[in-house]
Design an enzyme around this catalytic site. Structure first.
Site, mmCIF file in Angstrom:
data_model
loop_
_atom_site.group_PDB
_atom_site.id
_atom_site.type_symbol
_atom_site.label_atom_id
_atom_site.label_comp_id
_atom_site.label_asym_id
_atom_site.label_seq_id
_atom_site.Cartn_x
_atom_site.Cartn_y
_atom_site.Cartn_z
ATOM 1 N N TYR A 155 0.861 -1.186 0.000
ATOM 2 C CA TYR A 155 0.000 0.000 0.000
ATOM 3 C C TYR A 155 0.892 1.229 0.000
ATOM 4 C CZ TYR A 155 -3.448 3.453 1.692
ATOM 5 O OH TYR A 155 -4.242 4.567 1.832
ATOM 6 N N ASP B 60 9.366 2.921 -0.575
ATOM 7 C CA ASP B 60 8.325 3.583 0.215
ATOM 8 C C ASP B 60 8.604 3.252 1.678
ATOM 9 O OD1 ASP B 60 4.671 3.598 0.299
ATOM 10 O OD2 ASP B 60 6.208 4.504 1.573
ATOM 11 N N LYS C 209 4.761 9.441 8.707
ATOM 12 C CA LYS C 209 4.551 8.878 10.044
ATOM 13 C C LYS C 209 5.571 9.384 11.085
ATOM 14 C CE LYS C 209 2.228 4.886 8.015
ATOM 15 N NZ LYS C 209 0.844 4.787 8.473
HETATM 16 P P1 KE4 Z 1 -0.797 8.506 4.499
HETATM 17 O O1 KE4 Z 1 -1.316 9.190 3.250
HETATM 18 O O2 KE4 Z 1 -1.878 7.669 5.167
HETATM 19 O O3 KE4 Z 1 -0.098 9.442 5.467
HETATM 20 O O4 KE4 Z 1 0.363 7.487 4.051
HETATM 21 C C1 KE4 Z 1 0.071 6.551 3.045
HETATM 22 C C2 KE4 Z 1 1.032 5.384 3.143
HETATM 23 C C3 KE4 Z 1 2.073 5.290 2.236
HETATM 24 N N1 KE4 Z 1 2.956 4.281 2.293
HETATM 25 C C4 KE4 Z 1 2.863 3.318 3.249
HETATM 26 C C5 KE4 Z 1 3.860 2.208 3.270
HETATM 27 C C6 KE4 Z 1 1.816 3.362 4.201
HETATM 28 O O5 KE4 Z 1 1.709 2.382 5.132
HETATM 29 C C7 KE4 Z 1 0.888 4.416 4.162
HETATM 30 C C8 KE4 Z 1 -0.275 4.521 5.132
HETATM 31 N N2 KE4 Z 1 -0.415 3.442 6.077
HETATM 32 C C9 KE4 Z 1 -1.752 3.182 6.544
HETATM 33 C C10 KE4 Z 1 -1.715 2.006 7.521
HETATM 34 N N3 KE4 Z 1 -1.071 0.858 7.057
HETATM 35 C C11 KE4 Z 1 -2.363 4.376 7.182
HETATM 36 C C12 KE4 Z 1 -3.587 4.106 8.024
HETATM 37 C C13 KE4 Z 1 -4.839 4.522 7.319
HETATM 38 O O6 KE4 Z 1 -4.931 4.414 6.077
HETATM 39 O O7 KE4 Z 1 -5.773 4.938 8.048
#
Ligand code: KE4
Length: 439
Positions: A155, A250, A278
């Site tokens: 993801y 990523d 994060k």
């Molecule tokens: P954000 O746009 O949510 O800040 O980051 C996206 C993203 C990009 N790359 C990786 C490897 C990520 O894990 C994420 C976002 N992670 C999820 C949980 N696995 C965020 C939680 C959510 O979507 O509410």
């Protein structure tokens, strides 16, 4: 008190959450601002949180939970760390946003570039999604190519390019490929299989000259936790190098999570671009993408690849990020996280053995995931053998005993520096009783 009563008692103790959640559903899709929070895959209405402190969360009804979500990774220091809060208050007194460069942005950029050698220049944005979207746009401009390779179950945020066979909330809701992405866009995203270099080579044999970049979570944290096989990341480096396309790591989850730097520092594979998020925001909205000067110089206004953001480099978010990274430089921080991660997961394994419940548990540092399957979870295919109904039951049993796991088999658990031995002891007791509840 037997399991049924424990669950009933807990369900009765969350009246304010239940009332407010129905209001939330009236004003927000599914009552949430991010799908995985809706707890649909574990068959529960979510608990609403009043506050966090250290390793704990407290819901609207005052119930306490030991938190292993840590806001999906950012809260490596724990909730409301006094020095992070103080830095935020001090920054807020000077103003919340200027729309102009401020010292703190430069400080955070410097800390990132000094910690991750492959990043000579970095651009701050406000989310991991913005970081990955921008990195892919930059890779396409830099190479003059359009196709992207991603891995099934990984993801990279909710940019159109990535919502194809994606992990995290898409896997959790059972819709790995989102509607609303035009076929023309989806067609530019090629899918490979994590830990399977042959699947990458096949795509390059067919589309090599059209592929702008391969984007990968160097440690996959969005299909539960799947670790890279030895040679997998090195192989991606070799293949991308030989085809003149970029390798994007990523590291939104892994950046400053496993070491003071990124996973690339540990594995010794240098990508062309890295995305972060994060932890670098310390709980505030921050993302970033960076790489070699010769690539980053193409980003506007130095170059022509446009990307912008009203609150990019926001002084409050920068203050939280700078304070967090500065505290993470303290001697022994990551060793302590790794030690506590080992202690907790070894005890969990023992509990599952004692109770005779099949499982697989993957861990690296302060990240771990517990899978309800008899297989070793080394790739997406193995993740798909998990018994998600059993996970949902286990999740509920833990929650009712004050232990907060991610409400999805396809997410990763996180420890913070604030988790104590007593937290671990309480967690193991809860795991023991939760396993009894599965019978
Ligand atoms: P954000 O746009 O949510 O800040 O980051 C996206 C993203 C990009 N790359 C990786 C490897 C990520 O894990 C994420 C976002 N992670 C999820 C949980 N696995 C965020 C939680 C959510 O979507 O509410």
């Amino acid at each position: 008190m037997d399991n049924r009563h424990i669950i009933d008692k807990h369900m009765q103790s969350r009246k304010k959450s239940q009332e407010l959640f129905s209001t939330a559903r009236h004003f927000m899709p599914g009552g949430v601002n991010s799908p995985v929070r809706a707890c649909k895959s574990v068959g529960l209405d979510p608990v609403l949180i009043q506050k966090g402190n250290g390793s704990k969360l407290y819901d609207l009804d005052g119930n306490e939970y030991i938190d292993y979500v840590c806001s999906w990774g950012p809260l490596i220091l724990g909730h409301a760390h006094p020095e992070v809060v103080a830095a935020l208050c001090q920054a807020a007194r000077q103003g919340t946003s200027f729309g102009a460069t401020c010292e703190r942005e430069i400080e955070l950029a410097r800390l990132i570039c000094e910690a991750i050698p492959s990043i000579e220049k970095v651009r701050m944005v406000s989310s991991g999604t913005e970081a990955t979207m921008s990195a892919v746009r930059l890779a396409r401009a830099y190479t003059g190519r359009d196709r992207i390779v991603k891995f099934e179950g990984c993801y990279h945020g909710h940019g159109d390019t990535f919502l194809i066979k994606a992990g995290s909330g898409l896997l959790t809701t059972g819709v790995p490929t989102s509607p609303g992405v035009p076929p023309a866009t989806a067609g530019q995203t090629l899918i490979a299989h994590y830990n399977n270099l042959d699947s990458v080579t096949e795509l390059f044999n067919q589309f090599g000259a059209e592929i702008a970049a391969v984007i990968v979570e160097p440690v996959a944290g969005n299909m539960g936790l799947v670790l890279p096989h030895k040679g997998f990341l090195e192989g991606l480096r070799r293949i991308t190098q030989s085809h003149g396309c970029l390798l994007i790591f990523d590291e939104v989850i892994t950046g400053f999570r496993l070491t003071y730097g990124a996973y690339q520092n540990i594995v010794g594979v240098e990508p062309d671009l890295t995305t972060l998020g994060k932890v670098i925001g310390g709980g505030m909205p921050v993302g970033a993408y960076g790489g070699r000067q010769e690539i980053m110089e193409n980003v506007s206004p130095e170059g022509d690849v446009y990307q912008a953001g009203t609150l990019s480099g926001n002084p409050l978010a920068m203050a939280a990020g700078v304070t967090t990274l500065t505290l993470l430089q303290h001697e022994g921080c990551y060793e302590q996280l790794d030690k506590r991660g080992a202690l907790l997961t070894n005890e969990i394994k023992e509990a599952f053995h004692r109770k005779g419940v099949s499982y697989c548990l993957n861990r690296i540092g302060s990240m771990f995931a517990l899978f309800f399957t008899e297989q070793d979870v080394v790739d997406y295919k193995a993740v798909m053998t998990c018994n998600t109904a059993l996970f949902a039951k286990f999740y509920t049993e833990l929650l009712c005993r004050g232990v907060w796991f991610p409400p999805s088999q396809y997410e990763t658990c996180f420890l913070s520096c604030a988790h104590t031995d007593s937290d671990i002891e309480k967690t193991i007791n809860a795991v023991d009783k939760a396993l009894d509840g599965l019978k």
